[in-house]
Design a protein around this motif. Sequence first.
Motif, PDB file in Angstrom:
ATOM      1  N   LYS A   1       0.832  -1.205   0.000  1.00 47.16           N
ATOM      2  CA  LYS A   1       0.000   0.000   0.000  1.00 47.16           C
ATOM      3  C   LYS A   1       0.865   1.252   0.000  1.00 47.16           C
ATOM      4  N   VAL A   2       1.971   1.194   0.733  1.00 41.78           N
ATOM      5  CA  VAL A   2       2.893   2.330   0.755  1.00 41.78           C
ATOM      6  C   VAL A   2       3.460   2.576  -0.638  1.00 41.78           C
ATOM      7  N   CYS A   3       3.846   1.502  -1.309  1.00 42.05           N
ATOM      8  CA  CYS A   3       4.373   1.644  -2.676  1.00 42.05           C
ATOM      9  C   CYS A   3       3.299   2.175  -3.617  1.00 42.05           C
ATOM     10  N   ASP A   4       2.058   1.734  -3.420  1.00 39.99           N
ATOM     11  CA  ASP A   4       0.955   2.256  -4.229  1.00 39.99           C
ATOM     12  C   ASP A   4       0.827   3.771  -4.050  1.00 39.99           C
ATOM     13  N   GLU A   5       0.912   4.218  -2.799  1.00 38.69           N
ATOM     14  CA  GLU A   5       0.779   5.646  -2.552  1.00 38.69           C
ATOM     15  C   GLU A   5       1.970   6.431  -3.093  1.00 38.69           C
ATOM     16  N   LEU A   6       3.150   5.830  -3.008  1.00 39.73           N
ATOM     17  CA  LEU A   6       4.331   6.508  -3.555  1.00 39.73           C
ATOM     18  C   LEU A   6       4.184   6.763  -5.049  1.00 39.73           C
ATOM     19  N   THR A   7       3.625   5.815  -5.737  1.00 40.61           N
ATOM     20  CA  THR A   7       3.506   5.926  -7.195  1.00 40.61           C
ATOM     21  C   THR A   7       2.160   6.492  -7.603  1.00 40.61           C
ATOM     22  N   GLY A   8       1.384   6.993  -6.614  1.00 38.05           N
ATOM     23  CA  GLY A   8       0.039   7.483  -6.881  1.00 38.05           C
ATOM     24  C   GLY A   8      -0.043   8.977  -7.038  1.00 38.05           C
ATOM     25  N   LYS A   9      -1.120   9.575  -6.484  1.00 29.11           N
ATOM     26  CA  LYS A   9      -1.493  10.950  -6.814  1.00 29.11           C
ATOM     27  C   LYS A   9      -0.822  12.013  -5.964  1.00 29.11           C
ATOM     28  N   TYR A  10      -0.174  11.613  -4.851  1.00 30.47           N
ATOM     29  CA  TYR A  10       0.349  12.628  -3.941  1.00 30.47           C
ATOM     30  C   TYR A  10       1.697  13.168  -4.414  1.00 30.47           C
ATOM     31  N   SER A  11       1.962  14.407  -4.071  1.00 27.32           N
ATOM     32  CA  SER A  11       3.281  14.963  -4.333  1.00 27.32           C
ATOM     33  C   SER A  11       4.281  14.313  -3.402  1.00 27.32           C
ATOM     34  N   SER A  12       5.569  14.454  -3.727  1.00 27.78           N
ATOM     35  CA  SER A  12       6.612  13.826  -2.914  1.00 27.78           C
ATOM     36  C   SER A  12       6.532  14.287  -1.463  1.00 27.78           C
ATOM     37  N   GLU A  13       6.348  15.605  -1.261  1.00 26.05           N
ATOM     38  CA  GLU A  13       6.293  16.144   0.101  1.00 26.05           C
ATOM     39  C   GLU A  13       5.062  15.641   0.841  1.00 26.05           C
ATOM     40  N   GLU A  14       3.919  15.581   0.157  1.00 26.29           N
ATOM     41  CA  GLU A  14       2.685  15.100   0.779  1.00 26.29           C
ATOM     42  C   GLU A  14       2.808  13.626   1.150  1.00 26.29           C
ATOM     43  N   ARG A  15       3.444  12.844   0.271  1.00 20.51           N
ATOM     44  CA  ARG A  15       3.587  11.411   0.534  1.00 20.51           C
ATOM     45  C   ARG A  15       4.437  11.185   1.781  1.00 20.51           C
ATOM     46  N   ALA A  16       5.581  11.867   1.842  1.00 22.77           N
ATOM     47  CA  ALA A  16       6.473  11.675   2.980  1.00 22.77           C
ATOM     48  C   ALA A  16       5.756  12.021   4.284  1.00 22.77           C
ATOM     49  N   HIS A  17       4.992  13.127   4.254  1.00 18.37           N
ATOM     50  CA  HIS A  17       4.280  13.536   5.463  1.00 18.37           C
ATOM     51  C   HIS A  17       3.171  12.529   5.793  1.00 18.37           C
ATOM     52  N   ARG A  18       2.408  12.150   4.807  1.00 17.74           N
ATOM     53  CA  ARG A  18       1.250  11.272   4.998  1.00 17.74           C
ATOM     54  C   ARG A  18       1.665   9.907   5.512  1.00 17.74           C
ATOM     55  N   LEU A  19       2.746   9.338   4.949  1.00 17.50           N
ATOM     56  CA  LEU A  19       3.121   7.966   5.262  1.00 17.50           C
ATOM     57  C   LEU A  19       3.982   7.858   6.501  1.00 17.50           C
ATOM     58  N   SER A  20       4.649   8.942   6.897  1.00 17.93           N
ATOM     59  CA  SER A  20       5.562   8.864   8.032  1.00 17.93           C
ATOM     60  C   SER A  20       5.015   9.497   9.306  1.00 17.93           C
ATOM     61  N   LEU A  21       3.921  10.256   9.192  1.00 18.64           N
ATOM     62  CA  LEU A  21       3.447  11.059  10.313  1.00 18.64           C
ATOM     63  C   LEU A  21       3.160  10.228  11.554  1.00 18.64           C
ATOM     64  N   ASN A  22       2.424   9.131  11.400  1.00 13.66           N
ATOM     65  CA  ASN A  22       2.014   8.345  12.561  1.00 13.66           C
ATOM     66  C   ASN A  22       3.217   7.745  13.280  1.00 13.66           C
ATOM     67  N   LEU A  23       4.151   7.171  12.514  1.00 16.13           N
ATOM     68  CA  LEU A  23       5.325   6.553  13.110  1.00 16.13           C
ATOM     69  C   LEU A  23       6.203   7.590  13.799  1.00 16.13           C
ATOM     70  N   ILE A  24       6.474   8.696  13.132  1.00 17.69           N
ATOM     71  CA  ILE A  24       7.388   9.690  13.681  1.00 17.69           C
ATOM     72  C   ILE A  24       6.799  10.343  14.932  1.00 17.69           C
ATOM     73  N   SER A  25       5.493  10.535  14.941  1.00 19.24           N
ATOM     74  CA  SER A  25       4.883  11.177  16.103  1.00 19.24           C
ATOM     75  C   SER A  25       5.010  10.311  17.351  1.00 19.24           C
ATOM     76  N   GLN A  26       5.083   9.006  17.138  1.00 20.39           N
ATOM     77  CA  GLN A  26       5.225   8.120  18.281  1.00 20.39           C
ATOM     78  C   GLN A  26       6.665   7.992  18.747  1.00 20.39           C
ATOM     79  N   GLY A  27       7.613   8.255  17.854  1.00 23.42           N
ATOM     80  CA  GLY A  27       9.010   8.017  18.201  1.00 23.42           C
ATOM     81  C   GLY A  27       9.263   6.525  18.309  1.00 23.42           C
ATOM     82  N   ALA A  28      10.274   6.139  19.106  1.00 30.75           N
ATOM     83  CA  ALA A  28      10.587   4.728  19.281  1.00 30.75           C
ATOM     84  C   ALA A  28       9.472   4.039  20.061  1.00 30.75           C
ATOM     85  N   TYR A  29       9.117   2.846  19.641  1.00 31.60           N
ATOM     86  CA  TYR A  29       8.090   2.079  20.330  1.00 31.60           C
ATOM     87  C   TYR A  29       8.342   0.601  20.092  1.00 31.60           C
TER      88      TYR A  29
END
Length: 474
Positions: A131-159
């Motif tokens: 699904k991540v690869c689908d989104e990378l090659t989909g409609k979002y801009s590079s900046e939007e993709r990085a934010h969209r796909l990484s936001l949840n993980l980064i906000s949690q930090g190490a877990y």
Amino acid sequence: MQLSSKEFRLKKVRKVCILLTMKKVGIITLGCAKNTVDAEVMAGFLQEANYELTSEANADIIIVNTCGFINPAKEESIDTILEVAQWKEAGQCRYLIVTGCLVQRYSRDLARELPEVDVFLGLDDIPHIAKVCDELTGKYSSEERAHRLSLNLISQGAYQSTYLYNHTTPRVNLGPRHTAYVKIAEGCDYTCTFCAIPSMRGLFRSRTISSVVEEVKRLADQGVKEVNLIAQDTTAYGKDQGKEVTLSRLLEELVRVDGIEWIRFLYAYPTTIRKSLMETIAREPKICKYIDLPLQHIDDAILKAMNRPSSSKKIKELIQTIRETIPGVSLRTTFIVGFPGETEEAFERLVEFVQETQFDRVGVFKYSKEEGTVAATLKNEVPAKVKDKRYRRLMKVQAAISKEKNKALIGTKQRVLVDGVSLETPLLLVGRMQNQAPEIDGVVYLNEGQTEQGRLEDVEITNAYTYDLVGRIL
């Protein structure tokens, strides 16, 4: 937590590449066999989603599956990420995904320091790779993709991760078709002071017996003959499922799987290996007479500082019991030299123990100070030069033992599983005996006779070196 600037230094490193093919995806995986299984699971999800698996040179998307165990592994991971990032500038690669233990441990720092990476994914995100690869090659801009796909993980930090695949999970065996790793459990409940694995991989959890058996049956149908069972604490298998689920029970089921010739398990914790398990190993011919028993040290003061729930007396008694119960067993272990507070006397006790015990295989690591661990706060650090000296000495002691053990095999007949053509020279075939685990132990070079990859052959050993043997097919 922060990574040092040294860990972001670019240098040429040796890396293990797993080749996947487009939508074209390539995976580079680093670290241990558990990471290899994670990569194969990602490959399964990708293939199921109609991604083609190819070499990284031809890939549109490259996934770097990292290791974050100790400093050298972290440096290798960072260097590999930076090297692949250069390929985005000069090659076909359009997107770079970074996964694995390093991300699990340093998600915030990595996102800040490595803007070249499009997406960072932790261990729990493995099932979402397609699904991540689908989104990378989909409609979002590079900046939007990085934010969209990484936001949840980064906000949690190490877990701590909670994911564990099962027999229904798609998986592609990316190694030789006759051998495979099977992860039977994940995580660890021990609190060894030098180890950061529980903070990344989470608490211990194991698969059901039926799930493991079904996966092994599927592997056997694909031509696999050798299965290597892995976990952080393999001998604790089933402890979270009740008294009836044990490694012995699992092994008794696996030996019934048609087509599987060898079953080996790695990483036997010295306090969870039971007499009943030893008896099962001795009784069943399919189970390799091989025990990988990471001991880390033998000095009681160091064991206590490491928070290892054992003692020199118990360790020596355990080894004696193993050898008495399993005739001809091969013992492999690992030790850490230079742990904080390791005196010259403590190191000498370790050397003497190795000389007396005569292990078949020994791996030695120089202590690596890992932030976030209790050991990182300990005083009496051992200087780097002393660590190096102790490392070389212990390796030299074991090398002499290994060479003598190998020389004793000259003239004997051994059963060898043929891995294929040697990587060193296409003129020789190479294989392994039961007491040679893939990738971590020596091999048998076959300089006479014809055979095929994946076959079991009777071989006469004709020559011996420190770690490897030479033989002819009978």
